[in-house]
Design a protein around this motif. Sequence first.
Motif, short mmCIF file in Angstrom:
data_model
loop_
_atom_site.label_atom_id
_atom_site.label_comp_id
_atom_site.label_asym_id
_atom_site.label_seq_id
_atom_site.Cartn_x
_atom_site.Cartn_y
_atom_site.Cartn_z
N SER A 18 0.80 -1.23 0.00
CA SER A 18 0.00 0.00 0.00
C SER A 18 0.83 1.28 0.00
O SER A 18 0.35 2.32 -0.43
CB SER A 18 -0.93 0.01 1.21
N ILE A 19 2.10 1.21 0.43
CA ILE A 19 2.90 2.42 0.50
C ILE A 19 3.54 2.77 -0.84
O ILE A 19 4.05 3.87 -1.03
CB ILE A 19 4.00 2.28 1.59
N PRO B 60 1.82 6.72 -2.30
CA PRO B 60 1.20 5.47 -1.83
C PRO B 60 -0.17 5.28 -2.46
O PRO B 60 -0.91 6.25 -2.69
CB PRO B 60 1.09 5.69 -0.32
N ASN C 255 -2.62 3.49 -1.12
CA ASN C 255 -3.67 3.36 -0.12
C ASN C 255 -3.10 3.70 1.26
O ASN C 255 -2.52 2.85 1.93
CB ASN C 255 -4.25 1.94 -0.13
N VAL C 256 -3.26 4.94 1.67
CA VAL C 256 -2.68 5.40 2.93
C VAL C 256 -3.33 4.71 4.13
O VAL C 256 -2.65 4.36 5.10
CB VAL C 256 -2.82 6.93 3.05
N MET D 245 -1.98 1.30 4.46
CA MET D 245 -0.61 1.44 4.95
C MET D 245 -0.60 1.55 6.47
O MET D 245 0.25 0.94 7.15
CB MET D 245 0.04 2.67 4.33
N LEU D 246 -1.53 2.30 7.03
CA LEU D 246 -1.61 2.45 8.48
C LEU D 246 -1.98 1.13 9.16
O LEU D 246 -1.53 0.85 10.27
CB LEU D 246 -2.63 3.52 8.84
N SER E 103 2.72 14.75 8.17
CA SER E 103 2.68 13.70 7.15
C SER E 103 2.35 12.37 7.79
O SER E 103 2.98 11.97 8.77
CB SER E 103 4.04 13.62 6.44
N VAL E 104 1.38 11.66 7.21
CA VAL E 104 1.04 10.34 7.71
C VAL E 104 2.19 9.37 7.47
O VAL E 104 2.54 8.56 8.33
CB VAL E 104 -0.26 9.82 7.05
N ILE E 105 2.80 9.46 6.28
CA ILE E 105 3.97 8.63 6.00
C ILE E 105 5.07 8.96 6.99
O ILE E 105 5.76 8.07 7.51
CB ILE E 105 4.47 8.84 4.55
N GLN F 15 7.90 12.31 2.55
CA GLN F 15 7.33 11.47 1.51
C GLN F 15 8.17 10.22 1.38
O GLN F 15 9.28 10.13 1.90
CB GLN F 15 7.32 12.22 0.17
#
Length: 489
Positions: free
Chosen positions: A53-54, A234, A236-237, A240-241, A296-298, A487
């Motif tokens: 997903s990332i 990504p 699908n963030v 990914m989580l 940033s979620v990543i 990123q």
Amino acid sequence: MAANASVVPSAYQAYTSAAVPDWLNKGDNAWQMTSATLVGLQSIPGLVILYGSIVKKKWAVNSAFMALYAFAAVVLCWVLWAYKMSFGEKLLPFWGKAGPALGQKFLINQAALPATVHYHKDDTVETAMATPYYPMASMVWFQCVFAAITVILLAGSLLGRMNIKAWMMFVPLWLTFSYTVGAFSLWGGGFLFHWGVIDYSGGYVIHLSSGIAGITAAYWVGPRTKADRERFPPNNVLLMLAGAGLLWMGWAGFNGGDPYSANIDSSMAVLNTNICAATSLLVWTWLDVIFFDKPSVIGAVQGMITGLVCITPGAGLVQGWAAIIMGILSGSVPWFTMMIIHKKWWLLQAIDDTLGVFHTHAVAGYLGGILTGMFAEPVLCSLFLPVTNSRGGVYGGVGGVQLLKQIVGGGFIIGWNIVVTSIICVVIGFVTPLRMPEEQLLIGDDAVHGEEAYALWGDGEKYDSTRHGGTSDDQTLRQKSSIGSTQVV
């Protein structure tokens, strides 16, 4: 009353059946198998989901499959020869004797690591052989999932362009000639183990080695396409989580299982693991907000990972306040190397480390090992380490020497992985190309596997923008590069 109090309930007695020998501790065995399962779940499905997903959509299947294949290949190699190279009888100061771990007589006996007997300088025994209270079968499987996740972490540097046939050859070769050396040297009774280098649960054996081997292999494999390097969002963030969550929660088994017992040391390790990971995630996020004005979620996931990695070499050996300090540093030092140094140093720019494994695992792992040499608490060390009177630098005495040992031990792992990984890549290159052909690089999963992650549209059709309403916005979005907060590298 006294006589009744001394009676052991039948559930806790030995020899309640032929499968319960007197040396078996049911609680330790249950925890060890649970820990192994938690670490296995970090890979399958944790990293399979995270990798799938990332990455950019066209590489979702290939990235997930690289992790899935590596796990299966390591399991078979491990029981056929690699376990005993890592934890068996000594062959060389850094290597055990190869052999299978498949026979009943071996697997149902009490677990034992034969090379771990530690002696004083006068040849008297300082610390007896490690003999946990459960069968060898539990030990073999527990150590197997650690070996598997190491190779999968390494794969993060190579996503989006490595020839799958080359990867299928790389996995058993790297496991055999690199991982087993680090595992025996630091854990199985090798020269670093007896010298007193501390690696509680794999900061060096797993994370430093995977990060250094990953960036080394990335050099030999070559980069992704120019388009993929410039834009690699990504697909699908949220998924990914989910993968990241499995990784975090699975770390309870990763660090909590390494005392080989359900004891007070394992409890300390689990608590410290979560303290450091949470602190690191918050620090990385704050730095993204301070310098790039957006979280940033990543970046949060990267910070979580660096915290987990940093605490690993000292999880059960440091106090809670030290875990916070380690979290602050693991959330800032790898952030600095990834976000600042990486963008300015030509060497890091030249090597395409897809997920920045060098920063999240090599930098964070080496940092954690050095900080363990600073903060390892003497009483906690006495609960775990074979070398008595071990302590970190802040506690005086031999602590300064411990810091030196940590630096030298990490240097050995770095040097060995650079050399051996390079040799493996060169040898494979004579048999098959390390990098995919250009056609596969342009198309992605459909060309490599004949499958796509999101292949269906409408009633079982593959999506076709000429038939299913692609808009001009698609092209606009393709041309916009992400800037600012963290990123994918």
